[in-house]
Design an enzyme around this catalytic site. Structure first.
Site, mmCIF file in Angstrom:
data_model
loop_
_atom_site.group_PDB
_atom_site.id
_atom_site.type_symbol
_atom_site.label_atom_id
_atom_site.label_comp_id
_atom_site.label_asym_id
_atom_site.label_seq_id
_atom_site.Cartn_x
_atom_site.Cartn_y
_atom_site.Cartn_z
ATOM 1 N N CYS A 76 0.483 5.062 -3.997
ATOM 2 C CA CYS A 76 1.406 4.130 -3.589
ATOM 3 C C CYS A 76 2.274 3.481 -4.563
ATOM 4 O O CYS A 76 1.995 3.374 -5.813
ATOM 5 C CB CYS A 76 0.473 3.060 -3.204
ATOM 6 S SG CYS A 76 0.574 1.333 -3.746
ATOM 7 N N GLU A 77 3.241 3.421 -4.231
ATOM 8 C CA GLU A 77 4.663 3.313 -5.345
ATOM 9 C C GLU A 77 4.596 1.927 -5.865
ATOM 10 O O GLU A 77 5.242 1.425 -6.794
ATOM 11 C CB GLU A 77 5.866 3.591 -4.899
ATOM 12 C CG GLU A 77 6.295 2.632 -3.846
ATOM 13 C CD GLU A 77 7.916 3.310 -3.253
ATOM 14 O OE1 GLU A 77 8.162 4.375 -3.389
ATOM 15 O OE2 GLU A 77 8.513 2.358 -2.717
ATOM 16 N N HIS A 78 3.929 1.079 -5.213
ATOM 17 C CA HIS A 78 3.700 -0.366 -5.551
ATOM 18 C C HIS A 78 2.718 -0.571 -6.537
ATOM 19 O O HIS A 78 2.995 -1.457 -7.528
ATOM 20 C CB HIS A 78 3.384 -1.512 -4.293
ATOM 21 C CG HIS A 78 4.285 -1.400 -3.311
ATOM 22 N ND1 HIS A 78 3.889 -1.069 -1.715
ATOM 23 C CD2 HIS A 78 5.703 -1.394 -3.223
ATOM 24 C CE1 HIS A 78 5.057 -1.098 -1.011
ATOM 25 N NE2 HIS A 78 6.057 -1.322 -2.020
ATOM 26 N N HIS A 79 1.473 0.035 -6.585
ATOM 27 C CA HIS A 79 0.817 -0.248 -7.388
ATOM 28 C C HIS A 79 -0.048 0.879 -8.383
ATOM 29 O O HIS A 79 -0.919 0.969 -9.141
ATOM 30 C CB HIS A 79 -0.769 -0.780 -6.865
ATOM 31 C CG HIS A 79 -0.513 -1.940 -5.859
ATOM 32 N ND1 HIS A 79 0.026 -2.032 -4.777
ATOM 33 C CD2 HIS A 79 -0.425 -3.549 -6.514
ATOM 34 C CE1 HIS A 79 0.018 -3.323 -4.347
ATOM 35 N NE2 HIS A 79 -0.063 -4.175 -5.296
ATOM 36 N N GLN A 118 3.573 4.872 2.790
ATOM 37 C CA GLN A 118 3.243 5.814 4.071
ATOM 38 C C GLN A 118 4.342 6.062 4.962
ATOM 39 O O GLN A 118 4.325 7.274 5.677
ATOM 40 C CB GLN A 118 1.758 5.001 4.524
ATOM 41 C CG GLN A 118 1.310 6.044 5.763
ATOM 42 C CD GLN A 118 -0.123 5.574 6.141
ATOM 43 O OE1 GLN A 118 -0.555 4.917 5.516
ATOM 44 N NE2 GLN A 118 -0.375 5.836 7.735
ATOM 45 N N HIS A 146 -5.621 2.821 1.752
ATOM 46 C CA HIS A 146 -4.810 2.610 0.554
ATOM 47 C C HIS A 146 -5.735 1.504 -0.391
ATOM 48 O O HIS A 146 -6.333 0.626 -0.181
ATOM 49 C CB HIS A 146 -3.835 1.367 1.068
ATOM 50 C CG HIS A 146 -2.614 2.042 1.876
ATOM 51 N ND1 HIS A 146 -1.276 2.393 1.208
ATOM 52 C CD2 HIS A 146 -2.448 2.737 2.966
ATOM 53 C CE1 HIS A 146 -0.536 3.173 2.196
ATOM 54 N NE2 HIS A 146 -1.496 3.327 3.302
ATOM 55 N N CYS A 148 -5.123 0.042 -2.706
ATOM 56 C CA CYS A 148 -4.420 -1.083 -3.218
ATOM 57 C C CYS A 148 -4.912 -2.272 -2.302
ATOM 58 O O CYS A 148 -4.767 -3.545 -2.751
ATOM 59 C CB CYS A 148 -2.931 -1.120 -3.445
ATOM 60 S SG CYS A 148 -2.125 -0.898 -1.815
HETATM 61 N N1 LIG Z 1 4.901 -0.962 4.039
HETATM 62 C C1 LIG Z 1 3.967 -0.360 3.124
HETATM 63 N N2 LIG Z 1 3.347 -1.366 2.317
HETATM 64 C C2 LIG Z 1 2.459 -0.699 1.475
HETATM 65 C C3 LIG Z 1 2.404 0.467 1.320
HETATM 66 N N3 LIG Z 1 1.398 0.689 0.298
HETATM 67 C C4 LIG Z 1 1.052 -0.712 -0.282
HETATM 68 N N4 LIG Z 1 1.769 -1.635 0.533
HETATM 69 C C5 LIG Z 1 1.878 -3.019 0.356
HETATM 70 O O1 LIG Z 1 3.001 -3.077 -0.910
HETATM 71 C C6 LIG Z 1 2.856 -4.722 -0.589
HETATM 72 C C7 LIG Z 1 3.150 -5.124 -2.134
HETATM 73 O O2 LIG Z 1 3.336 -6.609 -2.000
HETATM 74 P P1 LIG Z 1 3.718 -7.387 -3.240
HETATM 75 O O3 LIG Z 1 3.251 -8.972 -2.771
HETATM 76 O O4 LIG Z 1 4.595 -7.107 -3.987
HETATM 77 O O5 LIG Z 1 2.421 -7.246 -4.335
HETATM 78 P P2 LIG Z 1 0.892 -7.823 -4.622
HETATM 79 O O6 LIG Z 1 1.024 -9.430 -5.023
HETATM 80 O O7 LIG Z 1 0.181 -6.814 -5.423
HETATM 81 O O8 LIG Z 1 0.292 -7.641 -3.252
HETATM 82 P P3 LIG Z 1 -1.050 -7.657 -2.524
HETATM 83 O O9 LIG Z 1 -1.516 -6.311 -2.169
HETATM 84 O O10 LIG Z 1 -1.112 -8.442 -1.196
HETATM 85 O O11 LIG Z 1 -1.913 -8.535 -3.420
HETATM 86 C C8 LIG Z 1 1.479 -5.003 -0.309
HETATM 87 O O12 LIG Z 1 1.449 -5.715 1.104
HETATM 88 C C9 LIG Z 1 0.659 -3.736 -0.147
HETATM 89 O O13 LIG Z 1 -0.274 -3.526 0.659
HETATM 90 C C10 LIG Z 1 2.813 1.591 2.122
HETATM 91 O O14 LIG Z 1 2.512 2.877 2.226
HETATM 92 N N5 LIG Z 1 3.745 1.002 3.005
HETATM 93 ZN ZN LIG Z 2 -0.215 -0.425 -3.233
#
Ligand SMILES: Nc1nc2c(ncn2[C@@H]2O[C@H](COP(=O)(O)OP(=O)(O)OP(=O)(O)O)[C@@H](O)[C@H]2O)c(=O)[nH]1
Ligand SMILES: [Zn+2]
Length: 186
Positions: A76-79, A118, A146, A148
């Protein structure tokens, strides 16, 4: 290519930043291990996935070809935590050409081994197959968990996300799409 020296330095810094001692015995090799691991799990960034689809066979088959349950691991590119599950990839060939079945799974891997979303993973696979095989239609369905969302954050183990991308005749013709979805679910 992956800059392994930079990854080693960064991992050492992370270990320091979390309050660990990067010089203790158990951690001495860790930066190097992580560098080698990232070289593997992000290797898709340095590949052209269309190379995987250069193999064709002449065959007059103009109905669905479906490879189900292709397991994959992505990040996952966010975490930078893993998401993983199954991809189902189907296409309807035209003009008497089919591709090697394993090549569909190779395309999944090439796109999965990158920092990803995804949704993007799903549509990149569909678009590449549509463009590179002379296909009449493509369907990609991905089901993934996921980390995360399980080991941190909202903490919902067991939740699965399903995404789909349909192109060509599989998009336009509801009956053809319904048949493909039935085979994917069955
Ligand atoms: N649409 C989508 N979202 C993703 C994917 N992988 C992770 N995420 C979401 O990316 C979002 C990042 O949200 P942020 O609020 O910026 O980060 P955060 O504070 O760590 O969020 P939480 O996970 O809710 O604690 C989260 O809602 C994750 O569930 C993916 O493949 N697709
Ligand atoms: Zn993530």
């Amino acid at each position: 290519m992956v800059d392994k020296e930079k990854i080693r330095e960064a991992v050492e810094m992370i270990l320091e930043a979390i309050g660990e001692d990067p010089d203790r015995e158990g951690l001495l090799e860790t930066p190097d291990r992580v560098a080698r691991m990232y070289e593997d799990i992000f290797s898709g960034l340095h590949k052209d996935p269309s190379d995987d689809l250069q193999i064709y066979f002449s065959e007059e088959h103009e109905e669905l070809v479906l490879v189900k349950d292709i397991s994959f691991y992505s990040m996952c590119e966010h975490h930078l935590l893993p998401f993983y599950g199954k991809a189902h990839v189907g296409y309807i060939p035209k003009s008497g050409k089919v591709t090697g079945l394993s090549k569909l799974a190779r395309v999944v891997d090439s796109f999965a081994k990158r920092p990803q979303l995804q949704e993007r993973l799903t549509s990149q696979i569909a678009d590449l197959i549509m463009e590179n095989i002379d296909a009449r239609g493509v369907i990609v369905v991905i089901e993934a968990e996921h980390m995360c969302m399980t080991m941190r954050g909202v903490r919902k183990p067991g939740s699965f996300t399903t995404t789909s991308a349909v192109r060509g005749v599989l998009y336009q013709d509801q009956a053809v799409r319904a048949e493909a979805l039935k085979l994917i679910k069955g």
